[in-house]
Scaffold this motif. Structure first.
Motif, mmCIF file in Angstrom:
data_model
loop_
_atom_site.group_PDB
_atom_site.id
_atom_site.type_symbol
_atom_site.label_atom_id
_atom_site.label_comp_id
_atom_site.label_asym_id
_atom_site.label_seq_id
_atom_site.Cartn_x
_atom_site.Cartn_y
_atom_site.Cartn_z
ATOM 1 N N GLU A 241 0.833 -1.207 0.000
ATOM 2 C CA GLU A 241 0.000 0.000 0.000
ATOM 3 C C GLU A 241 0.867 1.256 0.000
ATOM 4 O O GLU A 241 0.530 2.251 -0.654
ATOM 5 N N ASP A 242 1.987 1.228 0.733
ATOM 6 C CA ASP A 242 2.903 2.376 0.733
ATOM 7 C C ASP A 242 3.489 2.605 -0.654
ATOM 8 O O ASP A 242 3.596 3.752 -1.122
ATOM 9 N N VAL A 243 3.884 1.517 -1.318
ATOM 10 C CA VAL A 243 4.457 1.635 -2.660
ATOM 11 C C VAL A 243 3.397 2.144 -3.637
ATOM 12 O O VAL A 243 3.670 3.018 -4.470
ATOM 13 N N ALA A 244 2.174 1.640 -3.530
ATOM 14 C CA ALA A 244 1.079 2.091 -4.398
ATOM 15 C C ALA A 244 0.811 3.569 -4.186
ATOM 16 O O ALA A 244 0.585 4.327 -5.153
ATOM 17 N N ALA A 245 0.824 4.025 -2.930
ATOM 18 C CA ALA A 245 0.588 5.442 -2.640
ATOM 19 C C ALA A 245 1.696 6.310 -3.231
ATOM 20 O O ALA A 245 1.440 7.410 -3.744
ATOM 21 N N TYR A 246 2.935 5.811 -3.176
ATOM 22 C CA TYR A 246 4.056 6.545 -3.755
ATOM 23 C C TYR A 246 3.865 6.706 -5.260
ATOM 24 O O TYR A 246 3.985 7.821 -5.804
ATOM 25 N N PRO A 284 20.272 -9.287 2.063
ATOM 26 C CA PRO A 284 18.964 -9.551 2.677
ATOM 27 C C PRO A 284 18.272 -8.264 3.126
ATOM 28 O O PRO A 284 18.915 -7.289 3.508
ATOM 29 N N GLY A 285 16.966 -8.277 3.072
ATOM 30 C CA GLY A 285 16.179 -7.108 3.459
ATOM 31 C C GLY A 285 14.842 -7.115 2.749
ATOM 32 O O GLY A 285 14.453 -8.096 2.114
ATOM 33 N N ARG A 286 14.121 -6.005 2.854
ATOM 34 C CA ARG A 286 12.814 -5.877 2.201
ATOM 35 C C ARG A 286 12.973 -5.100 0.903
ATOM 36 O O ARG A 286 13.659 -4.070 0.853
ATOM 37 N N TYR A 287 12.302 -5.590 -0.144
ATOM 38 C CA TYR A 287 12.379 -4.989 -1.469
ATOM 39 C C TYR A 287 10.983 -4.872 -2.058
ATOM 40 O O TYR A 287 10.054 -5.585 -1.656
ATOM 41 N N SER A 288 10.869 -4.002 -3.042
ATOM 42 C CA SER A 288 9.684 -3.982 -3.893
ATOM 43 C C SER A 288 10.116 -4.349 -5.305
ATOM 44 O O SER A 288 11.145 -3.878 -5.794
ATOM 45 N N VAL A 289 9.338 -5.231 -5.934
ATOM 46 C CA VAL A 289 9.595 -5.661 -7.313
ATOM 47 C C VAL A 289 8.559 -4.986 -8.197
ATOM 48 O O VAL A 289 7.356 -5.015 -7.891
ATOM 49 N N GLN A 290 8.980 -4.380 -9.307
ATOM 50 C CA GLN A 290 8.028 -3.689 -10.170
ATOM 51 C C GLN A 290 8.447 -3.753 -11.634
ATOM 52 O O GLN A 290 9.602 -4.000 -11.956
ATOM 53 N N SER A 291 7.446 -3.506 -12.491
ATOM 54 C CA SER A 291 7.669 -3.414 -13.927
ATOM 55 C C SER A 291 7.196 -2.054 -14.406
ATOM 56 O O SER A 291 6.052 -1.667 -14.167
ATOM 57 N N PHE A 292 8.087 -1.334 -15.083
ATOM 58 C CA PHE A 292 7.743 -0.024 -15.614
ATOM 59 C C PHE A 292 7.377 -0.087 -17.096
ATOM 60 O O PHE A 292 7.123 0.965 -17.704
ATOM 61 N N TYR A 293 7.332 -1.298 -17.662
ATOM 62 C CA TYR A 293 6.914 -1.380 -19.058
ATOM 63 C C TYR A 293 5.468 -0.919 -19.164
ATOM 64 O O TYR A 293 4.627 -1.248 -18.328
ATOM 65 N N ARG A 294 5.188 -0.151 -20.215
ATOM 66 C CA ARG A 294 3.908 0.550 -20.286
ATOM 67 C C ARG A 294 2.766 -0.338 -20.780
ATOM 68 O O ARG A 294 2.969 -1.247 -21.587
ATOM 69 N N ASN A 295 1.602 -0.036 -20.264
ATOM 70 C CA ASN A 295 0.366 -0.681 -20.697
ATOM 71 C C ASN A 295 0.105 -0.283 -22.151
ATOM 72 O O ASN A 295 0.007 0.905 -22.459
ATOM 73 N N PRO A 296 -0.007 -1.230 -23.080
ATOM 74 C CA PRO A 296 -0.201 -0.872 -24.488
ATOM 75 C C PRO A 296 -1.578 -0.284 -24.781
ATOM 76 O O PRO A 296 -1.811 0.183 -25.906
ATOM 77 N N ASP A 297 -2.475 -0.296 -23.803
ATOM 78 C CA ASP A 297 -3.787 0.320 -23.993
ATOM 79 C C ASP A 297 -3.854 1.743 -23.430
ATOM 80 O O ASP A 297 -4.595 2.579 -23.948
ATOM 81 N N GLY A 301 3.005 3.392 -17.371
ATOM 82 C CA GLY A 301 3.862 2.349 -16.829
ATOM 83 C C GLY A 301 3.081 1.452 -15.885
ATOM 84 O O GLY A 301 2.323 1.926 -15.030
ATOM 85 N N ARG A 302 3.260 0.144 -16.020
ATOM 86 C CA ARG A 302 2.448 -0.793 -15.247
ATOM 87 C C ARG A 302 2.659 -0.643 -13.739
ATOM 88 O O ARG A 302 1.742 -0.945 -12.960
ATOM 89 N N ALA A 303 3.832 -0.215 -13.301
ATOM 90 C CA ALA A 303 4.045 -0.017 -11.867
ATOM 91 C C ALA A 303 3.047 0.992 -11.306
ATOM 92 O O ALA A 303 2.597 0.867 -10.159
ATOM 93 N N TYR A 304 2.681 1.983 -12.106
ATOM 94 C CA TYR A 304 1.730 3.011 -11.671
ATOM 95 C C TYR A 304 0.294 2.489 -11.670
ATOM 96 O O TYR A 304 -0.604 3.145 -11.148
ATOM 97 N N GLU A 305 0.096 1.321 -12.254
ATOM 98 C CA GLU A 305 -1.231 0.698 -12.284
ATOM 99 C C GLU A 305 -1.300 -0.542 -11.382
ATOM 100 O O GLU A 305 -2.273 -1.282 -11.434
ATOM 101 N N GLY A 306 -0.265 -0.746 -10.562
ATOM 102 C CA GLY A 306 -0.328 -1.831 -9.596
ATOM 103 C C GLY A 306 0.618 -2.984 -9.816
ATOM 104 O O GLY A 306 0.567 -3.967 -9.067
ATOM 105 N N MET A 307 1.509 -2.901 -10.826
ATOM 106 C CA MET A 307 2.438 -4.000 -11.102
ATOM 107 C C MET A 307 3.662 -3.864 -10.182
ATOM 108 O O MET A 307 4.757 -3.481 -10.600
#
Length: 314
Positions: A241-246, A284-297, A301-307
């Motif tokens: 939720e923190d990453v999504a808010a960012y 070791p630690g906490r990470y966030s994994v994301q994809s910035f490749y864009r939604n073709p529709d 960037g998919r990270a901004y849409e929840g990826m």
């Protein structure tokens, strides 16, 4: 959760072959180096060839032979540059020239969605993204193991600097793969990370809550577009939720406090139906994994849409 897209037969076969081989060490055992983990249990003649890719101020070179045989190959990707590089390899689909790919990349960056979105769709259809890795100086090299089929491939290395020089050079090298098969098997894997998509077109990662920081992850793209998996270090109490808010704040034009504390690289884009085994040696630690490749529709960037997904590396 709505039903996800079906995995391709080739990727499904690989997942079935490797999932029973997921490494499980005793809780008291010290982790073996990633290279040793990846090679464990395979005789020398079944191990994929490992090609060192060292990216520097003068670029990089893919070791020979050229052409290579068809089959599984590992690229061990590293750099002394602390700003880092994103290294990936792919090929234009039949009938598409490299000049056409460059034109589509340029058009897909247009500020006009009427231009950029159709170009983005055409670009995803024109290129088969085979993967690679982001790498940073001072960190262990990352090994990307993939299947290369017959054809002509282009590898690129782009700076990973946060504020890159717009005129920064993009390094290139090529590779040919002949129709002569080589016998090699993928490495044993410690975890499977699936890129999945529901019937509404929403994409996310299906992955364990905890992953070994030293080991091999099998990525499988079950979505309808290319995706990457970029790892960024976050705080010990940071949530999805923190990453999504960012990302929501950044998309709204705001300047929120940084949520990412470090960059360690990760997987570069793979096309739908492809797989890649990534051998890493992260802290070791906490990470966030994301994809910035864009939604073709939408062109977003998919990270901004929840990826994105928060995961603990132990």
């Amino acid at each position: 959760m709505l039903p996800v897209r079906k995995i391709s037969s080739a990727a499904a076969t690989l997942a079935l072959l490797t999932t029973p081989l997921v490494a499980t060490a005793p809780a008291t055992a010290a982790p073996a180096p990633p290279a040793a983990q990846a090679a464990a249990g395979l005789p020398e003649w079944l191990r994929p060839p490992v090609l060192p890719i060292e990216i520097g101020a003068d670029g990089f070179a893919i070791p020979g032979p050229d052409p290579r045989r068809t089959g599984v190959v590992s690229f061990r990707i590293g750099t002394p540059d602390p700003a880092g590089y994103y290294w990936g390899i792919g090929r234009a689909r039949d009938g598409i020239t490299y000049e056409r790919v460059q034109e589509l990349e340029r058009l897909s960056s247009s500020p006009d969605p009427a231009v950029s979105v159709p170009a983005l769709r055409a670009l995803y259809a024109a290129v088969e993204y085979c993967g690679g890795a982001g790498t940073f100086g001072g960190q262990a090299p990352i090994t990307a193991t993939m299947l290369l089929e017959p054809g002509d491939y282009q590898a690129t290395a782009r700076t990973a600097a946060i504020s890159p020089d717009p005129n920064a050079q993009v390094f290139l090298d090529s590779l040919r793969v002949a129709r002569r098969p080589d016998i090699a098997l993928p490495p044993r894997v410690d975890a499977v990370i699936r890129m999945v998509e529901d019937s509404a077109g929403r994409t996310t990662y299906a992955l364990p809550e905890r992953l070994p920081a030293h080991g091999t992850y099998l990525f499988v793209n079950e979505t309808s577009q290319p995706h990457e998996a970029v790892f960024g270090g976050v705080g010990p109490t940071t949530t999805d939720e923190d990453v999504a808010a960012y990302f929501a704040a950044v998309r709204a034009g705001q300047r929120p406090p940084p949520v990412f504390l470090s960059r360690v690289g990760g997987l570069m884009a793979i096309s739908p139906g492809r797989w890649l085994a990534l051998t890493v040696d992260f802290t070791p630690g906490r990470y966030s994994v994301q994809s910035f490749y864009r939604n073709p529709d939408t062109g977003v960037g998919r990270a901004y849409e929840g990826m994105h997904r928060v995961v603990d590396l132990y």
